[in-house]
Motif scaffolding. Structure first.
Motif, PDB file in Angstrom:
ATOM      1  N   ALA A 265       0.787   4.025  -2.886  1.00  0.00           N
ATOM      2  CA  ALA A 265       0.594   5.417  -2.562  1.00  0.00           C
ATOM      3  C   ALA A 265       1.680   6.170  -3.026  1.00  0.00           C
ATOM      4  O   ALA A 265       1.563   7.398  -3.309  1.00  0.00           O
ATOM      5  CB  ALA A 265       0.347   5.549  -0.897  1.00  0.00           C
ATOM      6  N   GLU A 266       2.856   5.888  -2.994  1.00  0.00           N
ATOM      7  CA  GLU A 266       4.106   6.649  -3.293  1.00  0.00           C
ATOM      8  C   GLU A 266       4.229   6.853  -4.708  1.00  0.00           C
ATOM      9  O   GLU A 266       4.325   7.904  -5.415  1.00  0.00           O
ATOM     10  CB  GLU A 266       5.438   6.131  -2.930  1.00  0.00           C
ATOM     11  CG  GLU A 266       6.705   6.778  -2.930  1.00  0.00           C
ATOM     12  CD  GLU A 266       7.817   5.927  -2.342  1.00  0.00           C
ATOM     13  OE1 GLU A 266       8.438   6.693  -1.631  1.00  0.00           O
ATOM     14  OE2 GLU A 266       8.119   4.881  -2.839  1.00  0.00           O
TER      15      GLU A 266
ATOM     16  N   ILE B  35       0.906   7.927   5.672  1.00  0.00           N
ATOM     17  CA  ILE B  35      -0.122   6.963   5.654  1.00  0.00           C
ATOM     18  C   ILE B  35       0.311   5.650   6.176  1.00  0.00           C
ATOM     19  O   ILE B  35      -0.235   4.864   6.772  1.00  0.00           O
ATOM     20  CB  ILE B  35      -0.503   6.915   4.024  1.00  0.00           C
ATOM     21  CG1 ILE B  35      -1.249   7.933   3.380  1.00  0.00           C
ATOM     22  CG2 ILE B  35      -1.599   5.425   3.940  1.00  0.00           C
ATOM     23  CD1 ILE B  35      -1.609   8.116   2.142  1.00  0.00           C
TER      24      ILE B  35
ATOM     25  N   ILE C 110       0.964  -1.100  -0.076  1.00  0.00           N
ATOM     26  CA  ILE C 110      -0.115   0.013  -0.061  1.00  0.00           C
ATOM     27  C   ILE C 110       0.894   1.203  -0.051  1.00  0.00           C
ATOM     28  O   ILE C 110       0.580   2.048  -0.681  1.00  0.00           O
ATOM     29  CB  ILE C 110      -0.924  -0.039   1.083  1.00  0.00           C
ATOM     30  CG1 ILE C 110      -1.948  -1.136   1.171  1.00  0.00           C
ATOM     31  CG2 ILE C 110      -1.675   1.174   1.454  1.00  0.00           C
ATOM     32  CD1 ILE C 110      -2.914  -1.269   2.291  1.00  0.00           C
TER      33      ILE C 110
ATOM     34  N   LEU D 202       1.063   9.202  -5.755  1.00  0.00           N
ATOM     35  CA  LEU D 202       1.192  10.658  -5.185  1.00  0.00           C
ATOM     36  C   LEU D 202       2.529  11.509  -5.615  1.00  0.00           C
ATOM     37  O   LEU D 202       2.359  12.608  -5.449  1.00  0.00           O
ATOM     38  CB  LEU D 202       0.965  10.677  -3.571  1.00  0.00           C
ATOM     39  CG  LEU D 202      -0.256  10.167  -3.196  1.00  0.00           C
ATOM     40  CD1 LEU D 202      -0.231   9.838  -1.506  1.00  0.00           C
ATOM     41  CD2 LEU D 202      -1.488  10.849  -3.605  1.00  0.00           C
TER      42      LEU D 202
ATOM     43  N   PRO E  83       2.644   9.542   1.681  1.00  0.00           N
ATOM     44  CA  PRO E  83       2.826   8.131   1.734  1.00  0.00           C
ATOM     45  C   PRO E  83       3.391   7.519   2.951  1.00  0.00           C
ATOM     46  O   PRO E  83       3.100   6.529   3.401  1.00  0.00           O
ATOM     47  CB  PRO E  83       3.962   7.838   0.493  1.00  0.00           C
ATOM     48  CG  PRO E  83       3.486   8.966  -0.281  1.00  0.00           C
ATOM     49  CD  PRO E  83       3.424  10.292   0.503  1.00  0.00           C
TER      50      PRO E  83
END
Length: 587
Positions: free
Chosen positions: A46-47, A281, A42, A50, A278
């Protein structure tokens, strides 16, 4: 060498299956590592979304597939880890119960008079069973609970060491709160076990006394000892809970309060442009969730104190010295029984005083006297249920302490007043008298004890399971099964302890017929309250207050006009007694 206690002793027990548990632990650690994979995936997704500036669908699918594979591998590893730890646990439980049962069989009867049956039952069933929790669950789960946070913190530290340190603060607070919550366990756990054992003992007494409860319409409240033990256990548990609950509540709050530390700190770092979304998160996902396994460890922490106390009590039994055995086992020459100045103590109280007599081989010696005079104790000293405090007991000219317990038991049969039959077939219950006997030999023994007729009339005959639903046996029938065991064993010395005390007239006649056959050619020691059953004994010993008051045959003792004559007159008077109303009706 000092014996290990507490956690060291538990690890020593677990160490008997070291290989299985080591493999289980390695698999558990690998499973913990695989558990991190979805969260790491995840983070990288996300990295990529984003920060990467574009979407590489193939890369995203590869990450997702990798996460699925890791989840599958994790559960496979977890499965085999649990299977191995439980196999090890159940093997250890079997060995401990077997070891404890074998050791109990070597202990003198005095141990069982001091230790309640409820206490022993709790140790064999509950305390040893609790060890399964430690071996099958606590060891692999604890390793996972340590490995998973360790892997998590290492990974989080690599991304942002500041938030990683902040997420540790509540864990440290929780650790100290747990220490406070467990601080009283060392003192309170033995008291908890004692309260539970006392309640177990009283429960067994209450169940055994159920006929009295029903006949006299008594309530639970009338059993003051049972009620007091239940209330004592309840009050103790409530008091213990109240004492530990505040610290335990603080511990649970601290373990689950990581969000209250990570969220404001992470927001501050993000606003300062020193933390990426990221990574933020990632900390919100992993930094909050990695403490969950530690909650399970806290639950085990409370249980561990109980398990350690149970093991201590098990070890206390295993440390009891068995009946001492002679290094050189002798063989008796004949089966004459001699008591030479025998004294015996129960705890600190002396109950037998200088008992001396000889029971010639092939004769019957009867022990009579008031209740509590010491008759049963004298009989139970012959098979070494206890050892004498002074003097000696000889069989065939050999001190019974030099015969060896196993060898001694080959020469002695004992028909108890209280019959015990196992939850097994009647065939196996009788076969206990002589292991390996054929079915025909068992049937012959049952015929001799007058038991064959009622056993053969059962739908399943000798394969009927005693204690199974729908099977009922009178005390007289159970006694005849017990006598059949003695027939099958056919030992040259026979001890009869009130063998007809609970039988009705019909059963008593059948039991007496069986005993008459069993006694032929044997050296017999018989205890009886019904003096008419021992009139023909070769020798009668009158026991009172642990001493032999009179000795002789029936006719000699009647002529002495002593205690035996008074007992005989009371016995015959009781036989001639009848209700006044019936007597008046007849007249």
């Amino acid at each position: 060498m000092e014996k290990k206690t507490g956690l060291q002793r538990l690890l020593e027990i677990a160490g008997t299956k070291k290989t299985k548990l080591m493999v289980s632990s390695v698999l558990s650690v690998m499973s913990a590592a695989m558990a991190l994979a979805p969260f790491i995936v995840i983070f990288y997704i996300a990295e990529a979304l984003l920060i990467g500036g574009g979407i590489d669908q193939e890369y995203i699918w590869q990450l997702g597939l990798a996460a699925l594979v890791c989840v599958f591998i994790r559960f496979v590893l977890m499965y085999f880890s649990i299977v191995l730890s439980h196999i090890a646990a159940f093997e250890i439980l079997y060995e401990l119960r077997k070891k404890l049962a074998e050791h109990l069989s070597t202990l003198p009867m005095g141990f069982f008079t001091r230790q309640g049956s409820g206490s022993i039952k709790k140790i064999i069933n509950d305390d040893i069973e609790a060890i399964e929790i430690f071996i099958g669950h606590q060891i692999p789960d604890t390793i996972t609970a340590i490995a998973l946070p360790a892997f998590t913190l290492l990974f989080l530290s690599a991304k942002d060491w500041r938030l990683a340190l902040i997420s540790l603060v509540p864990l440290i607070c929780g650790f100290f709160a747990q220490r406070v919550a467990l601080s009283d366990d060392k003192d309170l756990t033995p008291k908890y076990h004692k309260a539970m054992e006392e309640m177990n003992n009283r429960v067994i007494e209450y169940v055994k006394g159920m006929p009295v409860v029903k006949v006299f319409s008594r309530t639970l409240d009338s059993f003051s000892l049972f009620k007091a033990s239940v209330n004592n256990y309840k009050d103790f548990c409530i008091k213990w809970s109240k004492r530990s609950m505040p610290a335990y509540a603080i511990y649970l709050f601290s373990i689950n309060a990581i969000l209250f530390f990570v969220l404001p700190a992470g927001t501050w770092f993000y606003l300062q442009n020193s933390l990426s979304v990221p990574v933020f998160i990632l900390f919100l996902l992993l930094g909050i969730g990695y403490s969950a396994p530690l909650v399970r460890i806290s639950e085990y922490g409370f249980m561990l104190a109980e398990i350690r106390e149970g093991v201590r009590r098990m070890d206390a039994i295993l440390s009891q010295k068995p009946v001492p055995e002679s290094p050189d086992v002798l063989t008796p020459i004949g089966h004459r029984i001699e008591f030479r100045d025998v004294c015996f103590n129960y705890e600190e109280k002396q109950v037998l005083h200088d008992i001396s007599f000889t029971a010639a081989e092939g004769t019957t010696t009867a022990l009579v006297g008031p209740s509590g005079a010491g008759k049963t104790t004298i009989a139970q000293l012959i098979p070494r249920f206890w050892d004498v405090a002074k003097g000696e007991i000889l069989i065939g000219g050999r001190d019974i302490r030099q015969l060896g317990s196993e060898n001694l038991m080959k020469h002695v049969s004992f028909v108890f007043q209280d019959i015990f039959l196992f939850h097994d077939t009647l065939l196996e219950n009788i076969r206990m008298g002589q292991e390996g006997s054929s079915r025909e030999e068992v049937i012959q023994a049952a015929r001799a004890s007058q038991a064959h007729e009622f056993i053969a009339a059962l739908p399943q005959g000798y394969d009927t399971v005693f204690g199974a639903a729908g099977t009922h046996f009178s005390v007289g029938e159970q006694q005849r099964i017990s006598i059949a065991r003695a027939f099958l064993k056919n030992a040259p010395i026979l001890i009869l302890d009130e063998a007809t005390s609970y039988a009705d007239i019909d059963n008593e006649l059948k039991i007496q017929a069986g005993l008459s056959q069993l006694m032929k050619g044997k050296t017999v020691i018989v205890i009886a309250h019904r003096l008419s059953t021992i009139k023909n004994a070769d020798q009668i010993l009158v026991i009172d207050e642990g001493r032999i008051m009179e000795k002789g045959n029936h006719r000699e003792l009647l002529s002495n006009k002593g205690l035996y004559r008074r007992l005989w007159e009371n016995h015959t008077g009781a036989q001639n007694w009848k209700l006044a109303s019936i007597e008046g009706h007849e007249s």
